[in-house]
Design an enzyme around this catalytic site. Sequence first.
Site, PDB file in Angstrom:
ATOM      1  N   HIS A   1       2.032   6.363  -8.804  1.00 44.12           N
ATOM      2  CA  HIS A   1       1.015   5.348  -8.514  1.00 44.12           C
ATOM      3  C   HIS A   1      -0.383   5.983  -8.362  1.00 44.12           C
ATOM      4  CE1 HIS A   1       4.346   2.592  -7.593  1.00 44.12           C
ATOM      5  NE2 HIS A   1       4.799   3.460  -6.708  1.00 44.12           N
ATOM      6  N   ASP A   2      -0.461   7.010  -7.536  1.00 41.81           N
ATOM      7  CA  ASP A   2      -1.778   7.568  -7.186  1.00 41.81           C
ATOM      8  C   ASP A   2      -2.370   8.440  -8.289  1.00 41.81           C
ATOM      9  OD1 ASP A   2      -0.806   7.881  -3.677  1.00 41.81           O
ATOM     10  OD2 ASP A   2      -1.405   6.157  -4.882  1.00 41.81           O
TER      11      ASP A   2
END
Length: 311
Positions: A240-241
């Site tokens: 995600h990041d």
Amino acid sequence: MSLSVALDIDPGIDDALAVALALRSSEIRLELVTTVAGNGPLEMTTRNALRVLHYLGAGHVPVAPGAPSPLSKPFHGALEYHGSDALADLDLPEAQKEPDPRPAHQLLFEFASAAPGERVVVATGPLTNIAIAFQRYPEMPTLLRELVIMGGAFGLTGYGTGNHTPVAEFNIWQDPEAAAIVFGSGARIAVVGLDVSNDPSTALDSTNLAKLRAGVTPFSRLAADLTGYAVARHSVCALHDPLALAVVLDRSLFGFAEGRVTVHTAGDEQQGRTILLAGAQEDSAIPLTAVAAAVEGARFKKLFLSRILED
Ligand code: RIB
Ligand code: CA
């Protein structure tokens, strides 16, 4: 000339992988890390940020702790996914330095105001620090070149549903009031939500893990250990990041939908729900928010792996 970037993070397995990617990307210069309570309590996410930077030879990057809890909702955490230390129980060596004594919101403002219109903040945890900075320094939203956020689930793809509740993504759910302040701030914002970050084509699998394990640098060792922890428990390691950071590294990886983002702030079953009101806006002085609606997952993973595995 590389772009100055600050990361506001809650490490967190994927936050730590985003730090590694940032340090291996020549397009940017990581100048500041601020930490927020999210995947773990603030003292844990701060300790993890210091340890990861130290382990990767980037102990010179300042780390400033921010908010120990959301603006009004109770702190929840996500240790069940990230491990008892919020960093895959790796027990990395302690950093040889303390966090910066100044608060995150102050350093975020100083970072932005040092070069008006030129700098980028990438926020991959709850948006508490960003909201506090924007409230404390009302000019800050327009000082940033862009604020890139990992958060939300907008229903723009089949993956755009919640991960903490059926309708809400964790970062936004944890501090919906902060998210509402940030999305309404007038800053130029790009968002990577679960619509693309839960797309299986963007996650590391056991084949990718084997490549990382064959690496010979602290970057590949750390990435292999973090990825291995997630793959052992969930078959894949979601990025995600790092995906949010990739918006800064290569925007052509993404397709965006633009509009206004609303956040459900009440503490009910809709808490943290994000909706994109696509299309024209009532006030052209306020930039529309760009929400990722498509991603080239294979090309993103190639970028991530090639940089982490570089000798
Ligand atoms: O929902 C995923 C997000 O929540 C990621 O940023 C993860 O690190 C957690 O903060
Ligand atoms: Ca995070």
